[in-house]
Design a protein around this motif. Structure first.
Motif, PDB file in Angstrom:
ATOM      1  N   THR A 287       0.876  -1.160   0.000  1.00 11.77           N
ATOM      2  CA  THR A 287       0.000   0.000   0.000  1.00 11.77           C
ATOM      3  C   THR A 287       0.917   1.214   0.000  1.00 11.77           C
ATOM      4  O   THR A 287       1.979   1.197   0.628  1.00 11.77           O
ATOM      5  CB  THR A 287      -0.930   0.026   1.222  1.00 11.77           C
ATOM      6  OG1 THR A 287      -0.168  -0.137   2.430  1.00 11.77           O
ATOM      7  CG2 THR A 287      -1.955  -1.096   1.139  1.00 11.77           C
ATOM      8  N   ARG A 294       3.928   0.733   2.715  1.00 15.82           N
ATOM      9  CA  ARG A 294       4.052  -0.444   3.588  1.00 15.82           C
ATOM     10  C   ARG A 294       3.979  -1.737   2.789  1.00 15.82           C
ATOM     11  O   ARG A 294       3.222  -1.852   1.820  1.00 15.82           O
ATOM     12  CB  ARG A 294       2.934  -0.427   4.633  1.00 15.82           C
ATOM     13  CG  ARG A 294       2.996  -1.567   5.624  1.00 15.82           C
ATOM     14  CD  ARG A 294       2.194  -1.254   6.855  1.00 15.82           C
ATOM     15  NE  ARG A 294       2.269  -2.339   7.826  1.00 15.82           N
ATOM     16  CZ  ARG A 294       1.865  -2.238   9.088  1.00 15.82           C
ATOM     17  NH1 ARG A 294       1.349  -1.094   9.537  1.00 15.82           N
ATOM     18  NH2 ARG A 294       1.964  -3.262   9.914  1.00 15.82           N
ATOM     19  N   TRP A 296       3.074  -5.786   2.906  1.00 13.05           N
ATOM     20  CA  TRP A 296       2.205  -6.710   3.637  1.00 13.05           C
ATOM     21  C   TRP A 296       2.437  -8.127   3.115  1.00 13.05           C
ATOM     22  O   TRP A 296       2.740  -8.320   1.943  1.00 13.05           O
ATOM     23  CB  TRP A 296       0.737  -6.346   3.431  1.00 13.05           C
ATOM     24  CG  TRP A 296       0.391  -4.945   3.825  1.00 13.05           C
ATOM     25  CD1 TRP A 296       0.449  -3.835   3.040  1.00 13.05           C
ATOM     26  CD2 TRP A 296      -0.071  -4.507   5.103  1.00 13.05           C
ATOM     27  NE1 TRP A 296       0.049  -2.721   3.742  1.00 13.05           N
ATOM     28  CE2 TRP A 296      -0.283  -3.106   5.013  1.00 13.05           C
ATOM     29  CE3 TRP A 296      -0.344  -5.159   6.316  1.00 13.05           C
ATOM     30  CZ2 TRP A 296      -0.737  -2.341   6.088  1.00 13.05           C
ATOM     31  CZ3 TRP A 296      -0.802  -4.403   7.388  1.00 13.05           C
ATOM     32  CH2 TRP A 296      -1.003  -3.015   7.278  1.00 13.05           C
ATOM     33  N   GLY A 309      -8.048  -7.885   4.532  1.00 17.03           N
ATOM     34  CA  GLY A 309      -8.204  -8.275   5.929  1.00 17.03           C
ATOM     35  C   GLY A 309      -6.898  -8.316   6.697  1.00 17.03           C
ATOM     36  O   GLY A 309      -6.894  -8.210   7.933  1.00 17.03           O
ATOM     37  N   ILE A 311      -4.755  -6.021   6.523  1.00 15.65           N
ATOM     38  CA  ILE A 311      -4.591  -4.641   6.970  1.00 15.65           C
ATOM     39  C   ILE A 311      -5.570  -4.334   8.102  1.00 15.65           C
ATOM     40  O   ILE A 311      -5.185  -3.819   9.152  1.00 15.65           O
ATOM     41  CB  ILE A 311      -4.817  -3.671   5.793  1.00 15.65           C
ATOM     42  CG1 ILE A 311      -3.814  -3.975   4.671  1.00 15.65           C
ATOM     43  CG2 ILE A 311      -4.695  -2.221   6.250  1.00 15.65           C
ATOM     44  CD1 ILE A 311      -4.074  -3.204   3.385  1.00 15.65           C
ATOM     45  N   HIS A 312      -6.833  -4.666   7.878  1.00 12.26           N
ATOM     46  CA  HIS A 312      -7.861  -4.439   8.901  1.00 12.26           C
ATOM     47  C   HIS A 312      -9.069  -5.308   8.549  1.00 12.26           C
ATOM     48  O   HIS A 312      -9.420  -5.441   7.375  1.00 12.26           O
ATOM     49  CB  HIS A 312      -8.265  -2.962   8.956  1.00 12.26           C
ATOM     50  CG  HIS A 312      -9.034  -2.600  10.186  1.00 12.26           C
ATOM     51  ND1 HIS A 312     -10.359  -2.919  10.374  1.00 12.26           N
ATOM     52  CD2 HIS A 312      -8.649  -1.931  11.315  1.00 12.26           C
ATOM     53  CE1 HIS A 312     -10.767  -2.479  11.551  1.00 12.26           C
ATOM     54  NE2 HIS A 312      -9.752  -1.869  12.140  1.00 12.26           N
ATOM     55  N   SER A 313      -9.712  -5.853   9.566  1.00  6.60           N
ATOM     56  CA  SER A 313     -10.866  -6.736   9.321  1.00  6.60           C
ATOM     57  C   SER A 313     -11.985  -6.017   8.575  1.00  6.60           C
ATOM     58  O   SER A 313     -12.734  -6.632   7.823  1.00  6.60           O
ATOM     59  CB  SER A 313     -11.385  -7.301  10.652  1.00  6.60           C
ATOM     60  OG  SER A 313     -11.775  -6.249  11.527  1.00  6.60           O
ATOM     61  N   ASP A 314     -12.103  -4.690   8.769  1.00  9.99           N
ATOM     62  CA  ASP A 314     -13.142  -3.934   8.060  1.00  9.99           C
ATOM     63  C   ASP A 314     -12.932  -3.969   6.551  1.00  9.99           C
ATOM     64  O   ASP A 314     -13.896  -3.936   5.782  1.00  9.99           O
ATOM     65  CB  ASP A 314     -13.150  -2.472   8.525  1.00  9.99           C
ATOM     66  CG  ASP A 314     -13.784  -2.305   9.901  1.00  9.99           C
ATOM     67  OD1 ASP A 314     -14.349  -3.288  10.410  1.00  9.99           O
ATOM     68  OD2 ASP A 314     -13.691  -1.200  10.462  1.00  9.99           O
ATOM     69  N   PHE A 315     -11.653  -4.003   6.118  1.00 12.00           N
ATOM     70  CA  PHE A 315     -11.356  -4.043   4.687  1.00 12.00           C
ATOM     71  C   PHE A 315     -11.912  -5.307   4.048  1.00 12.00           C
ATOM     72  O   PHE A 315     -12.353  -5.283   2.893  1.00 12.00           O
ATOM     73  CB  PHE A 315      -9.839  -3.979   4.449  1.00 12.00           C
ATOM     74  CG  PHE A 315      -9.232  -2.613   4.621  1.00 12.00           C
ATOM     75  CD1 PHE A 315      -9.720  -1.730   5.567  1.00 12.00           C
ATOM     76  CD2 PHE A 315      -8.159  -2.210   3.846  1.00 12.00           C
ATOM     77  CE1 PHE A 315      -9.156  -0.473   5.740  1.00 12.00           C
ATOM     78  CE2 PHE A 315      -7.583  -0.956   4.000  1.00 12.00           C
ATOM     79  CZ  PHE A 315      -8.097  -0.076   4.958  1.00 12.00           C
ATOM     80  N   GLU A 316     -11.865  -6.400   4.785  1.00 15.48           N
ATOM     81  CA  GLU A 316     -12.378  -7.669   4.260  1.00 15.48           C
ATOM     82  C   GLU A 316     -13.895  -7.738   4.395  1.00 15.48           C
ATOM     83  O   GLU A 316     -14.595  -8.130   3.457  1.00 15.48           O
ATOM     84  CB  GLU A 316     -11.725  -8.840   4.999  1.00 15.48           C
ATOM     85  CG  GLU A 316     -12.136 -10.201   4.474  1.00 15.48           C
ATOM     86  CD  GLU A 316     -11.302 -11.329   5.043  1.00 15.48           C
ATOM     87  OE1 GLU A 316     -11.371 -12.446   4.470  1.00 15.48           O
ATOM     88  OE2 GLU A 316     -10.584 -11.123   6.040  1.00 15.48           O
ATOM     89  N   ARG A 317     -14.393  -7.317   5.547  1.00 15.28           N
ATOM     90  CA  ARG A 317     -15.834  -7.412   5.812  1.00 15.28           C
ATOM     91  C   ARG A 317     -16.634  -6.517   4.869  1.00 15.28           C
ATOM     92  O   ARG A 317     -17.699  -6.911   4.386  1.00 15.28           O
ATOM     93  CB  ARG A 317     -16.087  -7.044   7.277  1.00 15.28           C
ATOM     94  CG  ARG A 317     -17.506  -7.208   7.747  1.00 15.28           C
ATOM     95  CD  ARG A 317     -17.551  -7.312   9.272  1.00 15.28           C
ATOM     96  NE  ARG A 317     -16.848  -6.195   9.882  1.00 15.28           N
ATOM     97  CZ  ARG A 317     -17.443  -5.065  10.274  1.00 15.28           C
ATOM     98  NH1 ARG A 317     -18.738  -4.900  10.075  1.00 15.28           N
ATOM     99  NH2 ARG A 317     -16.763  -4.102  10.853  1.00 15.28           N
TER     100      ARG A 317
END
Length: 366
Positions: A287, A294, A296, A309, A311-317
């Motif tokens: 990213t 960064r 990943w 996900g 990076i953050h669970s919200d990105f996947e959800r």
């Protein structure tokens, strides 16, 4: 996601010296067995020149590399699986690592004691492998006792696991590692839950002395380790742990001069980390923006929502789409705006399999 490697080997083979060089963690390294009592845990940055080039392009406030965790346990001896030399205590610390980094002594030094009196890489490898297999055998036998009781009730799942465990036990009893046992997908899932040491992929590190490494002379000890690795389908990295420890203490220009003196483009430790990544089938995506560039880490075959996900669970959800440009395309274009103008930035959906080197912006809504 977990990215970890357990460092194993006999006492006095250079494990803690290598660990210190990898992580700059300052673990004690001395010329006597069981110098390391508690496990040393440290983190190493994953070297990736692509990250440096992205940072130069975006000039972010922060640049963050991917990281790799190493766990250094005390040297193992014959009988470790039965508790000799506190072996069981040490082995428990690496049950959940992703891979095993097996340090093999390939140097002669009268000032550094060898537990068997002389250097013999194949014998040393066999001792460690046998102890890992025996420790695994104890785990399988305990599981067999429990599952046998369930199987008596006629439960189909328990009966299938029982048959697999009996086959696995016979395989280990024959002195063969768990990773060498042919398995179907269901059996691999059962194996994963056992956290067997001999099921983990292995990377051999042949530790040679500084003189031989600098001269580029491999010698018969390293040749034997390579032959063994070729038979097992494993990788080998040849290095001098003592030399790598010296390099790790240097910065900037001093390090560059030191490497040039030894005819090295980079520390050999970079090859250790990259080999471990290749061994485990990991991939890197990036990213990039003004705030941060960064790196990943994802598993090979991961799709865009899963990568988000990390990076953050919200990105996947709440995944909507991913804006993707390949690293090489971005570099050739000269920047993100130019890449867009040239049509090199793609919109990808949930089924997109992320490729190594992708530079991604995630769009999501939660």
């Amino acid at each position: 996601m977990s990215r970890s490697c357990g460092i194993v080997g006999l006492p006095n083979v250079g494990k803690s010296t290598l660990f210190n060089a990898l992580t700059n963690a300052g673990a004690e390294a001395a010329n006597y067995p069981f110098c390391t009592i508690d496990p040393n845990v440290g983190v190493a940055e994953v070297p990736d020149p692509r990250l440096e080039r992205l940072s130069a392009m975006f000039r972010p406030a922060k640049t963050t590399p991917a990281v790799f965790q190493f766990v250094d346990i005390a040297g193992l001896v014959e009988g470790a699986s039965r508790g000799e030399g506190l072996g069981n205590q040490f082995l428990s610390h690496i049950r959940e690592v992703d891979a095993v980094l097996h340090v093999v002594r390939c140097f002669d030094d009268p000032n550094i004691a060898h537990v068997f009196g002389r250097v013999d890489p194949l014998r040393d490898i066999e001792v460690i492998e046998t102890e890992l297999i025996l420790a695994d055998l104890a785990v399988v036998e305990r599981r067999l006792e429990r599952i046998a009781r369930q199987a008596k009730s006629g439960e189909a799942k328990a009966k299938k696991e029982l048959a697999f465990l009996e086959r696995l036990k016979a395989h280990l009893d024959a002195g063969r590692s768990a990773r060498a046992l042919p398995m179907d997908d269901d059996e691999r899932a059962m194996l994963k839950g056992l956290f067997l040491l001999s099921a983990k992929p292995v990377l051999y590190v042949a530790n040679v002395d500084e003189t031989h490494f600098a001269a580029g002379t491999i010698g018969p000890n390293v040749a034997r380790v390579r032959e063994k690795a070729a038979r097992d389908g494993a990788d080998v990295v040849v290095l001098s742990a003592a030399l790598e420890a010296e390099i790790a203490r240097l910065d900037g220009e001093e390090r560059a001069l030191f490497l040039a003196e030894y005819g090295m483009d980079e520390p050999a430790l970079h090859r250790v980390v990259r080999s471990a990544y290749r061994l485990l089938g990991w991939r890197t995506f990036f990213t990039a923006g003004e705030k941060e560039v960064r790196a990943w880490t994802i598993r090979a075959g991961a799709k865009a929502p899963e990568a988000g996900g990390v990076i953050h669970s919200d990105f996947e959800r709440g995944f909507i789409r991913a804006e993707v440009v390949a690293f090489d395309d971005l570099m050739r274009a000269g920047g993100p705006a130019q890449a867009r103008e040239l049509g090199l930035v793609r919109l990808e959906g949930k089924d997109y399999v992320v490729q190594d080197g992708d530079v991604i912006t995630f769009r999501f809504n939660v």
